[in-house]
Design a protein around this motif. Structure first.
Motif, mmCIF file in Angstrom:
data_model
loop_
_atom_site.group_PDB
_atom_site.id
_atom_site.type_symbol
_atom_site.label_atom_id
_atom_site.label_comp_id
_atom_site.label_asym_id
_atom_site.label_seq_id
_atom_site.Cartn_x
_atom_site.Cartn_y
_atom_site.Cartn_z
ATOM 1 N N ARG A 199 0.815 -1.215 0.000
ATOM 2 C CA ARG A 199 0.000 0.000 0.000
ATOM 3 C C ARG A 199 0.849 1.265 0.000
ATOM 4 O O ARG A 199 0.362 2.329 -0.358
ATOM 5 C CB ARG A 199 -0.923 0.005 1.215
ATOM 6 C CG ARG A 199 -2.071 -0.983 1.082
ATOM 7 C CD ARG A 199 -2.834 -1.075 2.387
ATOM 8 N NE ARG A 199 -4.006 -1.921 2.271
ATOM 9 C CZ ARG A 199 -4.588 -2.514 3.318
ATOM 10 N NH1 ARG A 199 -4.088 -2.349 4.528
ATOM 11 N NH2 ARG A 199 -5.660 -3.244 3.158
ATOM 12 N N LYS A 245 -0.791 5.601 -4.612
ATOM 13 C CA LYS A 245 -2.012 6.016 -3.924
ATOM 14 C C LYS A 245 -3.248 5.189 -4.258
ATOM 15 O O LYS A 245 -4.157 5.093 -3.438
ATOM 16 C CB LYS A 245 -2.266 7.509 -4.117
ATOM 17 C CG LYS A 245 -2.257 7.990 -5.550
ATOM 18 C CD LYS A 245 -2.171 9.510 -5.580
ATOM 19 C CE LYS A 245 -2.159 10.034 -6.995
ATOM 20 N NZ LYS A 245 -1.018 9.543 -7.820
ATOM 21 N N ALA A 246 -3.295 4.551 -5.421
ATOM 22 C CA ALA A 246 -4.433 3.657 -5.678
ATOM 23 C C ALA A 246 -4.256 2.351 -4.899
ATOM 24 O O ALA A 246 -5.209 1.810 -4.330
ATOM 25 C CB ALA A 246 -4.570 3.372 -7.173
ATOM 26 N N ALA A 277 -2.877 2.169 -2.111
ATOM 27 C CA ALA A 277 -3.118 2.510 -0.702
ATOM 28 C C ALA A 277 -4.567 2.282 -0.313
ATOM 29 O O ALA A 277 -4.911 2.230 0.850
ATOM 30 C CB ALA A 277 -2.731 3.965 -0.438
ATOM 31 N N THR A 305 6.335 -1.594 4.164
ATOM 32 C CA THR A 305 6.903 -0.488 3.397
ATOM 33 C C THR A 305 8.180 -0.974 2.716
ATOM 34 O O THR A 305 8.691 -2.063 3.031
ATOM 35 C CB THR A 305 7.255 0.701 4.300
ATOM 36 O OG1 THR A 305 8.281 0.296 5.206
ATOM 37 C CG2 THR A 305 6.040 1.182 5.080
ATOM 38 N N GLY A 350 8.265 6.634 -8.067
ATOM 39 C CA GLY A 350 8.585 7.935 -8.646
ATOM 40 C C GLY A 350 9.978 7.933 -9.247
ATOM 41 O O GLY A 350 10.232 8.567 -10.270
ATOM 42 N N ALA A 351 10.883 7.204 -8.608
ATOM 43 C CA ALA A 351 12.266 7.187 -9.071
ATOM 44 C C ALA A 351 12.454 6.278 -10.271
ATOM 45 O O ALA A 351 13.377 6.446 -11.049
ATOM 46 C CB ALA A 351 13.176 6.719 -7.935
ATOM 47 N N THR A 371 16.213 8.198 1.622
ATOM 48 C CA THR A 371 15.790 8.701 0.318
ATOM 49 C C THR A 371 14.691 9.742 0.425
ATOM 50 O O THR A 371 13.903 9.742 1.362
ATOM 51 C CB THR A 371 15.319 7.553 -0.595
ATOM 52 O OG1 THR A 371 15.051 8.102 -1.882
ATOM 53 C CG2 THR A 371 14.037 6.930 -0.057
ATOM 54 N N ARG A 372 14.638 10.639 -0.540
ATOM 55 C CA ARG A 372 13.584 11.650 -0.564
ATOM 56 C C ARG A 372 12.639 11.441 -1.755
ATOM 57 O O ARG A 372 11.785 12.270 -2.029
ATOM 58 C CB ARG A 372 14.190 13.063 -0.640
ATOM 59 C CG ARG A 372 15.051 13.440 0.538
ATOM 60 C CD ARG A 372 14.319 13.390 1.875
ATOM 61 N NE ARG A 372 13.121 14.220 1.908
ATOM 62 C CZ ARG A 372 12.042 13.951 2.611
ATOM 63 N NH1 ARG A 372 11.971 12.852 3.324
ATOM 64 N NH2 ARG A 372 11.035 14.768 2.607
ATOM 65 N N ILE A 373 12.821 10.361 -2.491
ATOM 66 C CA ILE A 373 11.987 10.090 -3.666
ATOM 67 C C ILE A 373 11.351 8.709 -3.483
ATOM 68 O O ILE A 373 12.008 7.785 -3.035
ATOM 69 C CB ILE A 373 12.824 10.056 -4.964
ATOM 70 C CG1 ILE A 373 13.672 11.314 -5.108
ATOM 71 C CG2 ILE A 373 11.937 9.857 -6.190
ATOM 72 C CD1 ILE A 373 12.975 12.509 -5.670
ATOM 73 N N THR A 374 10.072 8.557 -3.849
ATOM 74 C CA THR A 374 9.429 7.259 -3.699
ATOM 75 C C THR A 374 9.998 6.273 -4.717
ATOM 76 O O THR A 374 10.570 6.655 -5.735
ATOM 77 C CB THR A 374 7.899 7.330 -3.925
ATOM 78 O OG1 THR A 374 7.673 7.751 -5.270
ATOM 79 C CG2 THR A 374 7.247 8.289 -2.966
#
Lengths: 425, 303
Positions: free
Chosen positions: B138, B142-143, B145, B191, B281-282, B275-278
């Motif tokens: 999740r 976001k979908a 999740a 996660t 996303g990366a 990390t600062r990027i999902t």
């Protein structure tokens, strides 16, 4: 390695739940750069001057279009002290069943109230849901405090109103705090705008809550999921292996413990506790393990292994409190399936003995239960189950009602008179 | 994992327990479950949990891989070795076969991720799989999740996000009518960091490309894409050799690498924690198409 706390948000629509969650995630630095960029981009496209943090959790197309939360969004964040699983639940009465979903596994319900509106019908409904489900903690966030100029008197009035409603539902000690989710007041850090409030911020409060019951104080309950018999195992040692796989629902089990198997009532002792090749001396809730027993007795899925000292009683007549979650109404005479632990049996709804009136917080006579109603029913089962009052045993007092024809989940059920129990606390 | 003497589980022990409970419920309540296995880290962890759930008995499920035809060769090798080591039955649904005989057409953008849906649904129907384990988490998207642990699919494989069954306590409802099936996500609550910490704690082996290595890449849309037979450099792009690793593993043509010197599990855990990027996303070009790209694919029956 940290421990886990599960929380669920609740409250009426537009009370700012998704914004609060967004703020909690953002201020605890759990929102990553690309997620925030996306939120900023969409906010800009919509002509907003600042990032709409609600967009972090409203993930479905129709949610974004309508600006509401339809179903639970699960989010994950961690602080130096704790890991959190957060269920962001919808506020609309139409989606109460999704809020029940989110709250059923929660250690804490965070209930939002708009300080300008005070207690709403949905606030009462969600308090009732938290009370019925015996969620261990309820925290009331009195939100949008910035819109009343951080006035202590307004906060105090709403806080008292909600606390009184909670008390009437059997929750004597809910905590309240003044918050502006939009501005970030008292969410992660304590706000300078509310000098009259000397309590913790929401995150500090959540970090300090206890999440678990005490397994030592609870009786052993172990619903058998399946029997593990590796007859064709290559390894000779396991040719005669026979283990009972399941998750400890409550209590502690130790090697050497006498146990009773229900519904057969036979008894034996535990000779081994296995966890994937590792032998344990004991296991406790909610560990998933495999038990080996001294005697080769007939045990299969759906049976319950219980401590021999205090096994639950078997019954075919269950009085229960249910939250009705189906679109069509429940009427007496309905035949449904009841899932309790790992056992599913047929059930007949003999009578509906009352429906919760949310304004009066008392049971009123009723012939039917409609979507999102909470009521009291008497069920007759096709086979006996070890049903225990939910108020005493959250893990073994819960059941589902299921439509036998299409498989829909119809109701969340709790053994016993959860409503009267709340009213008399 | 070793148990602590205190009566409170660590977060990893709690997650493991929940996942094993879910996996055993499926074994008990369904006729023909199957595990989606790509050789990616999440499916490797899921398979590890499945093995633990039934020990010392063998895994009672088949394994299904939807092969885009553009997979990393080292991942396919890892897949085959794993299946052989555990004595599992592997079914492969091949996107390439569908393209070769005209049932599917290559997309203009070259990505084959959305093309996986039809072979997946056909394989589910052909083998009459009634429960399909996916390694989706999740926290990925976001979908995702919003999705239940037991997620009902209709006879067209569709997910109806507006009308999901309530899912209460740990009482999972797997009832379905003929033609429907249930997608099951035992890693729902994990996660990316949990996955890596668990891989470290359990010493789980992964395909080597999850760790830092030198690779020829091109920069495209802000991502580092491997140069290979299915993903040649385009005109004007410069091929460079960089020290990279993969955070996710999928179709070579749309899965990006990240600059990294993390060569051990411990290094990766430190990298993921900072990390600062999902993850998506990366590394995933296909999720950048629109705000609801994943939701749209999932509604049609995607993973």
């Amino acid at each position: 390695m940290s421990t886990l706390l599960r929380l669920a948000t609740a409250g009426s629509v537009d009370d700012g739940k998704s914004t609060l969650v967004g703020r909690l995630l953002y201020d605890s630095k759990s929102v990553l750069a690309d997620q925030f960029d996306a939120v900023e981009r969409v906010s800009r496209d919509r002509g907003l001057t600042s990032a709409d943090l609600a967009l972090l959790t409203d993930g479905l197309r129709s949610e974004r279009e309508q600006g509401i939360t339809i179903d639970v969004a699960y989010r994950y964040f961690a602080t130096a002290h704790r890991t959190f699983i957060l269920a962001d639940c919808p506020g609309h009465v139409q989606y109460t069943r999704n809020t029940v979903t989110g709250a059923s596994t929660a250690d804490v319900v965070v209930l939002l109230v708009d300080v300008r509106k005070g207690l709403q019908e949905q606030t009462r409904r969600h308090l009732a849901v938290a009370s019925l489900l015996r969620v261990p903690h309820v925290v009331v966030v009195v939100n949008k405090i910035d819109l009343v100029d951080y006035e202590q008197a307004t906060y105090a009035r709403v806080s008292e109103e909600v606390t009184a409603a909670a008390r009437s539902l059997g929750m004597p000690d809910v905590q309240t705090l003044p918050v502006s989710a939009l501005e970030g007041d008292n969410v992660v850090t304590r706000s300078q705008h509310t000098p009259w409030y000397d309590g913790p911020s929401l995150l500090e409060l959540l970090e300090g809550l206890s999440s678990k019951g005490d397994p030592d104080a609870e009786p052993l309950r172990f619903p058998v999921q399946l029997v593990i018999r590796p007859q064709s195992a290559a390894d000779e040692r396991f040719r005669d292996y026979r283990g009972y796989a399941g998750q400890v629902a409550s209590g502690v089990v130790r090697v050497g413990d006498p146990i009773a198997v229900l519904p057969s009532g036979r008894s034996t002792t535990v000779v081994g506790i296995d966890q994937a090749g590792q032998e344990l001396d004991e296991a406790f809730a909610p560990q998933s393990v495999t038990l080996r027993l001294a005697d080769d007795i007939d045990i299969s899925r759906g049976d319950l292994i219980a401590g021999a000292a205090e096994p639950p009683e078997l019954t075919q007549d269950v009085d229960g409190t249910i939250a009705w979650l189906a679109d069509h109404a429940l009427r007496p005479g309905a035949k449904v399936l009841l899932k309790h632990g790992t056992r599913t049996v047929q059930a007949l709804v003999r009578t509906i003995s009352g429906r919760l009136d949310l304004d009066a917080t008392e049971l009123r006579p009723a012939d039917t239960l409609d979507l999102n109603d909470i009521g009291h029913v008497k069920l007759r089962l096709a086979a006996p189950i070890p049903a225990e009052p939910y108020v005493r045993a959250r893990s073994t007092g819960a059941f589902l009602l299921i439509d036998a024809h299409d498989g829909t989940t119809l109701a969340a059920g709790m053994v016993g008179d959860a409503l009267l129990a709340t009213a008399t606390v | 994992m070793t148990l602590t003497p205190s009566r409170e589980l660590t977060q990893l022990q709690w997650l493991e327990s929940e996942s094993i409970h879910i996996i055993r419920e499926v074994a008990a309540e369904f006729e023909r479950p199957v595990i989606l296995f790509s050789g990616g880290k999440d499916s490797v962890v899921m398979l590890h949990l499945v093995v633990k759930a039934f020990w010392p008995a063998k895994v009672p499920f088949a394994v299904l891989h939807v092969d885009t035809g553009h997979n990393f060769p080292e991942v396919l090798r890892f897949r085959d070795d794993t299946v052989e080591r555990l004595g599992l039955r592997l079914e492969v649904a091949s996107v390439q076969d569908y393209i070769d005989d005209g049932r599917l057409r290559e997309r203009a953008d070259g990505t084959r991720n959305p093309l996986q849906t039809q072979p997946l649904l056909d394989a589910i129907a052909e083998h009459r799989f009634d429960a399909v384990f996916g390694g989706g988490r999740r926290d990925e998207e976001k979908a995702r999740a919003k999705e239940r642990v037991f997620s009902l699919r209709d006879e067209f494989g569709q997910w109806d996000p507006r009308n999901q069954r309530p899912e209460l306590w740990n009482l999972y409802n797997g009832r379905h009518t003929p033609g429907q099936h249930v997608r099951v996500f035992p890693l729902s609550n994990w996660t990316e960091l949990d996955i890596w910490q668990y891989i470290g704690a359990e010493k789980i082996e992964l395909p080597p490309l999850y760790y830092a290595h030198d690779r020829e890449v091109v920069e495209r849309d802000g991502m580092l894409l491997a140069v290979g037979p299915y993903s040649p450099a385009r005109e004007g792009e410069t091929v460079t050799t960089r020290r990279v690793r993969y955070r996710t593993v999928g179709d070579m043509s749309c899965t990006g690498a990240v600059d990294s010197s993390a060569s051990t599990v411990e290094d990766v855990i430190a990298e993921v924690a900072a990390t600062r990027i999902t993850e998506r996303g990366a590394t995933r070009a296909d999720d950048r198409i629109s705000e609801a790209a994943m939701e749209d694919r999932k509604k049609e029956g995607y993973f």
